[in-house]
Design an enzyme around this catalytic site. Sequence first.
Site, PDB file in Angstrom:
ATOM      1  N   GLU A 273       0.823  -1.208   0.000  1.00  0.00           N
ATOM      2  CA  GLU A 273       0.000   0.000   0.000  1.00  0.00           C
ATOM      3  C   GLU A 273       0.857   1.258   0.000  1.00  0.00           C
ATOM      4  O   GLU A 273       0.577   2.217  -0.739  1.00  0.00           O
ATOM      5  CB  GLU A 273      -0.933  -0.015   1.213  1.00  0.00           C
ATOM      6  CG  GLU A 273      -1.688   1.279   1.459  1.00  0.00           C
ATOM      7  CD  GLU A 273      -2.648   1.665   0.348  1.00  0.00           C
ATOM      8  OE1 GLU A 273      -3.115   2.817   0.347  1.00  0.00           O
ATOM      9  OE2 GLU A 273      -2.926   0.822  -0.532  1.00  0.00           O
TER      10      GLU A 273
ATOM     11  N   HIS B 222      -4.896  -7.770 -17.838  1.00  0.00           N
ATOM     12  CA  HIS B 222      -6.177  -7.263 -18.335  1.00  0.00           C
ATOM     13  C   HIS B 222      -6.339  -5.784 -18.006  1.00  0.00           C
ATOM     14  O   HIS B 222      -6.765  -4.983 -18.851  1.00  0.00           O
ATOM     15  CB  HIS B 222      -7.305  -8.073 -17.712  1.00  0.00           C
ATOM     16  CG  HIS B 222      -8.586  -8.014 -18.472  1.00  0.00           C
ATOM     17  ND1 HIS B 222      -8.694  -8.354 -19.810  1.00  0.00           N
ATOM     18  CD2 HIS B 222      -9.843  -7.641 -18.088  1.00  0.00           C
ATOM     19  CE1 HIS B 222      -9.944  -8.203 -20.210  1.00  0.00           C
ATOM     20  NE2 HIS B 222     -10.664  -7.763 -19.190  1.00  0.00           N
TER      21      HIS B 222
END
Length: 369
Positions: free
Chosen positions: A112, A345
């Site tokens: 993060e 993707h």
Amino acid sequence: MDAQPLYDLSPLLRMALMGSALALGPLAWLWLRHRDASPGQRLRALILLTMFLTFDLVVFGAFTRLSDSGLGCPDWPGCYGNASPLGAHEEIVAAQSARPTGPVTHGKAWVEMIHRYLATTVGVLIIVMTLASWLESRRGRAAVSPWWATATLLWVCAQGAFGALTVTLKLFPAIVTLHLLGGIGLLALLAVQAELHAPRPLVLPARLRQGLFVLTVLALLQISLGGWVSTNYAVLACQTFPTCQGSWWPAMDFHHGFTLWRDLGATSQGDFLPFEALTAIHYTHRLVAYAVFAAMLALAWALRRSGTPEARRIAFALLAMAAWQLLSGLSNVVLDWPLLAALAHTGGAAVLFAALAAWLTRAAVRAMR
């Protein structure tokens, strides 16, 4: 233990200094590589460098989400009020001990925070880009209005706000989806400016320009639906292809699936989100994918038949991107959502939308001449 405030601005200056330090490396490399270039050429090189890092940021943001690291540091902008997980060691250990399978671990905290460091670096580069654009404008040498760079700076500030809300609202699906779209939109905005700084007019008949615009709108819709699938973790709601759950029209709950303002995994009334809602989210994305894929093939065919070498190159690029998205999307379904396929993707969607924005810009430049 006292509750951790969701917003703690005390590490903000340290985060800004870290972002500036990280940006110095790319800026120094850029200066050395283009030291003999004109200011306009250096500015375009800066835009391209920022585009590259923004693409990395989008993909790493997907990795942060898909590795369940989005709440690795449950406050913003730091980690338990620190500029890095090193200073939050005790808090992370306590959170992990209380919930061993929870969202806070040392690994997730680092993922993060690396995402936030990269975002800060991109922000610093865009600030430099904006200052350079206004400086060139004041000197009367600006080839492109500095308001483009200013709009980009405002955009990235809004992205930072959505990033904060992503954490503090506990992965609220609508906010996370907007954050993803904002990252891809930032990439497209930079692509437009890169083309404006070095115009390469694209000669296309009006019908092909219109087709390019229609495909861009369809791609934006499909990327939005894909973001909604990902942020609701609905990828595995259909694990067969071309049918879903053995049916061409499975049981679906569109009302709950497309209620936008609700918590993750819950309905707007606070009940558990039914599986049929996840099916509706997934299958809608799949159905629109057929339309986008057909539009890409049709436009590629029309471009190839137009006869110009540049149009044929774009046609080949469209076919390659269509194949990439098809294969990576199918891999997510039939291979139980492997992380590499999911990242491929997302990255493919970002490249497709940025390329469409660049081609539209080139076609518009030619049309105005």
